[in-house]
Design a protein around this motif. Structure first.
Motif, PDB file in Angstrom:
ATOM      1  N   VAL A 164      -1.886  11.325  11.444  1.00  0.00           N
ATOM      2  CA  VAL A 164      -0.763  10.871  10.631  1.00  0.00           C
ATOM      3  C   VAL A 164      -0.701   9.344  10.722  1.00  0.00           C
ATOM      4  N   PHE A 165      -1.001   8.670   9.628  1.00  0.00           N
ATOM      5  CA  PHE A 165      -0.944   7.211   9.567  1.00  0.00           C
ATOM      6  C   PHE A 165       0.410   6.785   9.011  1.00  0.00           C
ATOM      7  N   VAL A 166       1.023   5.779   9.649  1.00  0.00           N
ATOM      8  CA  VAL A 166       2.335   5.304   9.221  1.00  0.00           C
ATOM      9  C   VAL A 166       2.294   3.784   9.072  1.00  0.00           C
ATOM     10  N   ASN A 167       2.694   3.311   7.896  1.00  0.00           N
ATOM     11  CA  ASN A 167       2.783   1.878   7.639  1.00  0.00           C
ATOM     12  C   ASN A 167       3.647   1.686   6.406  1.00  0.00           C
ATOM     13  N   ARG A 168       4.287   0.536   6.296  1.00  0.00           N
ATOM     14  CA  ARG A 168       5.150   0.296   5.144  1.00  0.00           C
ATOM     15  C   ARG A 168       4.368   0.297   3.843  1.00  0.00           C
ATOM     16  N   VAL A 169       3.157  -0.262   3.852  1.00  0.00           N
ATOM     17  CA  VAL A 169       2.398  -0.387   2.607  1.00  0.00           C
ATOM     18  C   VAL A 169       1.111   0.418   2.669  1.00  0.00           C
ATOM     19  N   PHE A 170       0.697   0.889   1.514  1.00  0.00           N
ATOM     20  CA  PHE A 170      -0.522   1.683   1.362  1.00  0.00           C
ATOM     21  C   PHE A 170      -0.975   1.534  -0.086  1.00  0.00           C
ATOM     22  N   ASP A 220      -0.899  -0.892  -3.062  1.00  0.00           N
ATOM     23  CA  ASP A 220      -0.491  -2.228  -2.628  1.00  0.00           C
ATOM     24  C   ASP A 220      -1.734  -3.030  -2.246  1.00  0.00           C
ATOM     25  N   GLN A 221      -1.803  -4.300  -2.654  1.00  0.00           N
ATOM     26  CA  GLN A 221      -3.002  -5.111  -2.471  1.00  0.00           C
ATOM     27  C   GLN A 221      -2.969  -6.023  -1.252  1.00  0.00           C
ATOM     28  N   SER A 222      -1.950  -5.906  -0.412  1.00  0.00           N
ATOM     29  CA  SER A 222      -1.923  -6.721   0.801  1.00  0.00           C
ATOM     30  C   SER A 222      -3.024  -6.277   1.751  1.00  0.00           C
ATOM     31  N   ALA A 223      -3.414  -7.180   2.662  1.00  0.00           N
ATOM     32  CA  ALA A 223      -4.521  -6.879   3.569  1.00  0.00           C
ATOM     33  C   ALA A 223      -4.219  -5.670   4.449  1.00  0.00           C
ATOM     34  N   THR A 224      -2.997  -5.582   4.980  1.00  0.00           N
ATOM     35  CA  THR A 224      -2.680  -4.464   5.872  1.00  0.00           C
ATOM     36  C   THR A 224      -2.742  -3.136   5.126  1.00  0.00           C
ATOM     37  N   SER A 225      -2.374  -3.128   3.849  1.00  0.00           N
ATOM     38  CA  SER A 225      -2.468  -1.911   3.044  1.00  0.00           C
ATOM     39  C   SER A 225      -3.918  -1.518   2.803  1.00  0.00           C
ATOM     40  N   ARG A 226      -4.730  -2.475   2.419  1.00  0.00           N
ATOM     41  CA  ARG A 226      -6.112  -2.162   2.061  1.00  0.00           C
ATOM     42  C   ARG A 226      -6.933  -1.759   3.278  1.00  0.00           C
ATOM     43  N   ALA A 235      -7.987   5.356   6.368  1.00  0.00           N
ATOM     44  CA  ALA A 235      -7.478   6.699   6.065  1.00  0.00           C
ATOM     45  C   ALA A 235      -8.483   7.495   5.248  1.00  0.00           C
ATOM     46  N   LYS A 236      -9.101   6.872   4.259  1.00  0.00           N
ATOM     47  CA  LYS A 236     -10.069   7.578   3.420  1.00  0.00           C
ATOM     48  C   LYS A 236     -11.314   7.949   4.216  1.00  0.00           C
ATOM     49  N   ALA A 237     -11.747   7.051   5.107  1.00  0.00           N
ATOM     50  CA  ALA A 237     -12.908   7.375   5.944  1.00  0.00           C
ATOM     51  C   ALA A 237     -12.581   8.500   6.928  1.00  0.00           C
ATOM     52  N   THR A 238     -11.380   8.470   7.493  1.00  0.00           N
ATOM     53  CA  THR A 238     -10.971   9.491   8.455  1.00  0.00           C
ATOM     54  C   THR A 238     -10.852  10.860   7.809  1.00  0.00           C
ATOM     55  N   ALA A 239     -10.470  10.883   6.532  1.00  0.00           N
ATOM     56  CA  ALA A 239     -10.268  12.152   5.825  1.00  0.00           C
ATOM     57  C   ALA A 239     -11.559  12.934   5.645  1.00  0.00           C
ATOM     58  N   ARG A 240     -12.705  12.308   5.907  1.00  0.00           N
ATOM     59  CA  ARG A 240     -13.961  13.052   5.831  1.00  0.00           C
ATOM     60  C   ARG A 240     -14.092  14.061   6.961  1.00  0.00           C
ATOM     61  N   VAL A 274      -0.389  10.411   5.264  1.00  0.00           N
ATOM     62  CA  VAL A 274       0.026   9.008   5.241  1.00  0.00           C
ATOM     63  C   VAL A 274       1.509   8.953   4.913  1.00  0.00           C
ATOM     64  N   VAL A 275       2.269   8.250   5.742  1.00  0.00           N
ATOM     65  CA  VAL A 275       3.697   8.027   5.498  1.00  0.00           C
ATOM     66  C   VAL A 275       3.865   6.536   5.225  1.00  0.00           C
ATOM     67  N   CYS A 276       4.384   6.199   4.037  1.00  0.00           N
ATOM     68  CA  CYS A 276       4.464   4.807   3.627  1.00  0.00           C
ATOM     69  C   CYS A 276       5.666   4.614   2.718  1.00  0.00           C
ATOM     70  N   SER A 277       5.845   3.406   2.251  1.00  0.00           N
ATOM     71  CA  SER A 277       6.928   3.080   1.331  1.00  0.00           C
ATOM     72  C   SER A 277       6.385   2.962  -0.082  1.00  0.00           C
ATOM     73  N   ARG A 278       7.261   2.999  -1.050  1.00  0.00           N
ATOM     74  CA  ARG A 278       6.864   2.846  -2.448  1.00  0.00           C
ATOM     75  C   ARG A 278       6.994   1.371  -2.814  1.00  0.00           C
TER      76      ARG A 278
END
Length: 406
Positions: free
Chosen positions: A13-19, A22-28, A34-39, A45-49
């Motif tokens: 379970v990944f948690v962060n405000r942005v995902f 969103d184009q910020s570095a922490t989001s990307r 997350a996409k690599a882990t999903a393999r 993923v719990v995030c904000s809109r």
């Protein structure tokens, strides 16, 4: 039980405000992981809109988005209310959705997210990993925003230190940061961030942006990204004054931040015509932007390398451009750049030294080429996305093994 079956029963379970999107570095960065882990794992993923247009849902990622979120840079009060609302949303989702076999990974946006993660995972008895992109409240203390001696600051530090000890593992993005948090009681690993769209940055071709400048400059010094309160701007003031008397270089600044407008105002008042300013660039233009420069500045106030690691460093290395680091010459970043011979390090209080280093690089294109190649080699060895994700996968495996054993 085979490895694939064993991994499949676990959920991260990944948690962060942005995902994404969103184009910020922490989001990307989180989106990549997350996409690599999903393999190999189920992923939530719990995030904000933070964007109106959202990408379509996919089968490999389950995403819970808070129905609100700050999409720009609101005032301090609105930002605080939005962040506390997001923390409340995370608390509810985690409390009711976590189950045995889960592993929670929180980042540090907003700053109290790791503390909340430690509290909820303690109650639900699941392991926690905190991915530290920065260190609060120390940043605010060093900047003079809050007092180190206030009761609120002392309470925040105690809560943060408790969350460090509660976490199964803390991941820092720099060695100086890892050492500092280890002294505060955290079980630490150091995994540096990787360059965003690193594949596109391997090109050795020319830059459309540079070719569009008229006349096309012979030597370009660039700074890309945020110019904020942790970035020393006095060296840029010295460069502005030098550029008026010696217009042998073009200076290209792209991005924003609290100090960005300040530099623009200084350039106008000095009458410097060889400074160019661009806003934050979209992702698809970043490779061309990085390739437009002959050298890139990386700025960090002395004393802050324990709390902040400039994300632009990896992009510059991947783009095969020399790094001119302006900060503490004894910090981890400076030692790394100088040791790998991919750039130079200058103290912010030595503007004459900065000018001299830039003049040397301007006069020696072969030296720039050699530094750029050394930077790319350093990136492949220490900063690549593939290497970082392998380290993350090992941490996940160790964490699940410890839970099963204990």
């Amino acid at each position: 039980m085979g490895m694939d079956t064993e991994l499949a029963v676990n959920r991260i379970v990944f948690v962060n405000r942005v995902f994404d999107p969103d184009q910020s570095a922490t989001s990307r960065l989180l989106t990549d992981l997350a996409k690599a882990t999903a393999r190999h794992h189920r992923v939530l993923v719990v995030c904000s809109r933070t964007a109106e247009a959202l990408p379509p849902l996919t089968d490999d990622l389950e995403i819970h988005r808070a129905p609100f979120g700050r999409k720009d840079s609101p005032g301090l009060l609105k930002r605080a209310l939005s962040d506390f609302g997001f923390l409340a949303y995370v608390a509810v989702i985690l409390t009711f959705r976590l189950r045995a076999g889960d592993l929670v990974v929180t980042k540090t946006d907003p700053p109290l997210l790791g503390v909340l993660g430690a509290l909820v995972t303690s109650i639900r008895r699941v392991p926690l990993i905190v991915w530290h992109q920065d260190v609060y409240p120390e940043i605010a203390i060093e900047l003079g925003v809050i007092s180190a001696d206030s009761w609120l600051t002392r309470m925040l530090v105690r809560l943060r230190d408790w969350s460090l000890r509660r976490a199964h593992c803390n991941v820092a993005i720099g060695q100086d940061m890892a050492r500092y948090l280890a002294q505060r009681g955290g079980r630490m690993k150091s995994i540096p961030n990787w360059a965003l769209n690193e594949d596109a940055q391997t090109s050795e071709g020319g830059s459309e942006l540079r070719a569009s400048l008229n006349p096309e400059p012979k030597f370009v010094v660039a700074h890309s990204g945020t110019l904020g309160r942790v970035h020393p701007t006095e060296p840029l003031w010295a460069l502005i004054d030098h550029s008026v008397a010696h217009p042998s270089a073009t200076y290209l600044l792209s991005g924003g931040g609290a100090r960005f407008q300040e530099i623009q105002d200084r350039v106008r008042s000095a009458g410097a015509s060889n400074w160019l300013f661009l806003p934050y660039q979209p992702e698809h233009r970043l490779p061309d932007l990085l390739a437009a420069a002959d050298v890139h500045l990386v700025l960090l106030m002395p004393g802050f390398s324990r709390f902040v690691v400039p994300s632009k460093l990896q992009g510059v290395l991947a783009a095969q451009r020399p790094v001119v680091f302006v900060g503490d010459p004894q910090c981890d970043i400076a030692r790394l750049v100088v040791g790998a011979k991919c750039g130079v390090a200058v103290h912010p209080d030595d503007p004459a030294g900065l000018i001299a280093e830039l003049e040397t690089l301007r006069a020696h294109p072969m030296l720039r080429t050699a530094m750029g190649a050394a930077g790319r080699a350093l990136y492949e060895q220490h900063f690549s996305r593939c290497g970082a994700i392998r380290q993350w996968e090992q941490i996940f495996a160790d964490c699940f093994a410890a839970v099963r054993a204990g």
